[in-house]
Enzyme design. Structure first.
Site, PDB file in Angstrom:
ATOM      1  N   GLU A  80     -17.956 -18.515 -15.183  1.00  0.00           N
ATOM      2  CA  GLU A  80     -17.226 -17.394 -15.862  1.00  0.00           C
ATOM      3  C   GLU A  80     -16.686 -16.364 -15.130  1.00  0.00           C
ATOM      4  OE1 GLU A  80     -17.833 -14.787 -20.093  1.00  0.00           O
ATOM      5  OE2 GLU A  80     -19.578 -14.914 -18.603  1.00  0.00           O
ATOM      6  N   GLU A  84     -25.470 -14.876 -27.552  1.00  0.00           N
ATOM      7  CA  GLU A  84     -24.117 -15.067 -27.467  1.00  0.00           C
ATOM      8  C   GLU A  84     -23.736 -14.620 -26.104  1.00  0.00           C
ATOM      9  OE1 GLU A  84     -20.728 -14.965 -26.810  1.00  0.00           O
ATOM     10  OE2 GLU A  84     -20.630 -12.925 -27.629  1.00  0.00           O
ATOM     11  N   LEU A  85     -23.495 -15.788 -25.186  1.00  0.00           N
ATOM     12  CA  LEU A  85     -23.549 -15.624 -23.741  1.00  0.00           C
ATOM     13  C   LEU A  85     -22.112 -15.906 -23.360  1.00  0.00           C
ATOM     14  CD1 LEU A  85     -26.649 -17.673 -23.336  1.00  0.00           C
ATOM     15  CD2 LEU A  85     -26.520 -15.255 -23.418  1.00  0.00           C
ATOM     16  N   CYS A 127     -15.653 -12.878 -23.294  1.00  0.00           N
ATOM     17  CA  CYS A 127     -16.340 -13.998 -22.912  1.00  0.00           C
ATOM     18  C   CYS A 127     -15.250 -15.261 -23.274  1.00  0.00           C
ATOM     19  CB  CYS A 127     -17.712 -14.078 -23.622  1.00  0.00           C
ATOM     20  SG  CYS A 127     -17.766 -13.691 -25.299  1.00  0.00           S
ATOM     21  N   GLY A 136     -24.661 -11.204 -23.735  1.00  0.00           N
ATOM     22  CA  GLY A 136     -24.441 -10.906 -22.341  1.00  0.00           C
ATOM     23  C   GLY A 136     -24.368 -11.959 -21.642  1.00  0.00           C
ATOM     24  N   SER A 137     -24.812 -11.978 -20.331  1.00  0.00           N
ATOM     25  CA  SER A 137     -24.633 -13.085 -19.444  1.00  0.00           C
ATOM     26  C   SER A 137     -25.485 -14.076 -19.743  1.00  0.00           C
ATOM     27  CB  SER A 137     -24.760 -12.297 -17.743  1.00  0.00           C
ATOM     28  OG  SER A 137     -26.291 -12.238 -17.550  1.00  0.00           O
TER      29      SER A 137
END
Length: 475
Positions: A375, A246-247, A281, A226-227
């Site tokens: 992002e 996992e950003l 992402c 996520g963020s």
């Protein structure tokens, strides 16, 4: 009908209803409910109670369960794709691809479960260690809390479930509030298997509930996608846990002057800077184009972006669907407006219709604008002219993110140089950074996270080595 959630493999509902609506037209995709505090406690207690049983579960049992889910997903592909589209707004063509990928992710989990065997090391490399060998096995760290995002509501849940089951770790899935239905469908498929009760749960929760659950010492592993803002808060609040993150990213592309087909590169950038409304992402965001090909590349990019279908995600020809909600649409529009106000050139796009935003291409963007530094997570592509590959690499590396990068070059020396110098977790040569194979290591550096997804890589993160030394062992 209220769609049940899953507590230790059993269906439940509560009196806390959650109505899931399409971000495109607010149509009801389905109704479920948030888990109760008692249900959450039951799921955690069951995961702990079954930990040793799951760790001892034969590989073929775990593999057969994962194979079953893979087959059932393939059988129900159209149904599952339609559900993804209904709750997330992902265009149906991309939703089908997601389900196909999830079929492969579970299949890879089954295959890795069967061959996850450890290693043998000879120890007679030093004096005094003759006739000794070490058997090194990967053993489960214990129950896992898996927290998943909205943008891939099936395949990113699969990337939590498949490695955990393959590595013999009980797991509790907390799906994104906007898209819980796809995860609950995966629970339905898991319920058809012979996995022990307690080895998995799928629990929609409020933010307050997950904030209370994350520190629970009975869940030694947290795997979050996520963020970065939320991910690092979880990491910092749980220093004694094994936290996998996992950003985000703001994926760079470098277009080198030796690339033969500039139109092809422009088409790939257009497609994967805007697919799924840019809500990936590794969606292409920053494009560094060599001056020798810039004047050819930019018009081709704009032309390809303008040709993409935008609108109803249920239509076969739609490429760009809605953002997940109005807040996301407004934020992205504000960032684009800010860039233009500060001197950027809007080459195309920018008009909005509800949560849907016409894909944007910007040039001449100041380096401090949010569309460069942050992002975007939307259909926005920023193009910058550079005079050398090293200038492009330096610009790409200014980002606080480092997930994946793409380099369009035919020169192996340039490819090797860029791969060595780019501060990212993966470099895709000859294509955009959006490419991902579900079996390969996937993850980033800097604010893009810690640890790796990809079934085998995740299994290694969910386990730890345990060594048995055999003495007086004669090979």
């Amino acid at each position: 009908m209220t769609i049940p959630y899953w507590v230790a493999g059993k269906p439940r509902t509560s009196d806390s209803p959650v109505t899931v609506r399409s971000p495109y037209d607010a149509a009801v995709a389905g109704v479920t409910s948030n888990a109760t505090a008692a249900d959450i406690e039951e799921a955690v207690a069951a995961a702990v109670a079954v930990r040793d049983e799951v760790a001892a579960l034969p590989a073929h049992v775990r593999a057969d369960a994962l194979d079953h889910v893979s087959r059932r997903l393939e059988e129900r592909l159209e149904e599952v794709a339609a559900l993804i589209t209904a709750e997330s707004g992902k265009p149906i063509s991309w939703a089908r691809i997601e389900v196909q990928r999830a079929v492969g992710t579970f299949r890879w989990g089954a295959e890795e479960a069967r061959r996850f065997s450890g290693s043998v090391q000879r120890l007679d490399t030093d004096q005094g260690a003759e006739n000794r060998v070490a058997l090194v096995r990967q053993v489960p760290r214990g129950p896992v809390l898996g927290i998943t995002p909205f943008n891939f509501p099936v395949n990113l849940v699969a990337h939590k479930l498949a490695p955990a089951i393959a590595a013999a770790c009980p797991i509790i899935i907390k799906p994104a509030p906007a898209t819980p239905l796809s995860a609950l469908l995966l629970g339905e498929l898991l319920a058809e298997t012979d996995l022990p009760a307690g080895s998995w749960s799928v629990l929609p929760m409020t933010n307050e509930q997950i904030a209370e659950l994350a520190p629970d010492p009975r869940l030694p592993v947290i795997s979050f996608t996520g963020s970065d803002a939320v991910g690092w808060r979880i990491n910092d609040a749980n220093p004694r846990k094994h936290v996998l993150l996992e950003l985000g990213g703001n994926a760079p592309v470098i277009v080198c002057p030796d690339w033969h087909d500039i139109d092809d590169a422009a088409q790939r950038v257009a497609t994967f800077g805007t697919h799924q409304a840019g809500q990936s992402c590794v969606s292409v965001q920053r494009v560094y184009v060599h001056a020798d090909v810039y004047e050819k590349f930019v018009p081709a990019l704009v032309s390809h972006v303008r040709s993409l279908g935008t609108g109803n995600p249920a239509d076969e020809d739609t490429h760009v669907g809605p953002l997940i909600n109005g807040d996301a649409a407004r934020r992205i529009t504000d960032w684009v407006t800010d860039a233009v106000t500060r001197g950027a050139t809007l080459l195309t796009g920018g008009r909005g219709d509800g949560n849907t935003l016409e894909p944007v291409v910007l040039a001449d963007v100041p380096e401090t604008c949010a569309v460069v530094t942050e992002e975007v997570f939307g259909p926005v592509i920023v193009v910058q002219k550079v005079t050398s590959v090293d200038e492009a690499i330096a610009s790409a590396n200014t980002s606080r993110y480092g997930l994946q990068a793409g380099v369009f070059t035919h020169d192996l020396r340039v490819a090797a140089h860029a791969t060595a110098k780019l501060q990212v977790g993966g470099v895709v040569i000859g294509d955009v950074p959006t490419y991902r194979a579900d079996q390969m290591p996937y993850g980033g550096v800097k604010d893009s996270g810690v640890g790796r997804e990809g079934v085998l890589s995740a299994m290694l993160d969910l386990t730890e080595p345990k060594v048995m030394v055999l003495t007086e062992f004669v090979a």
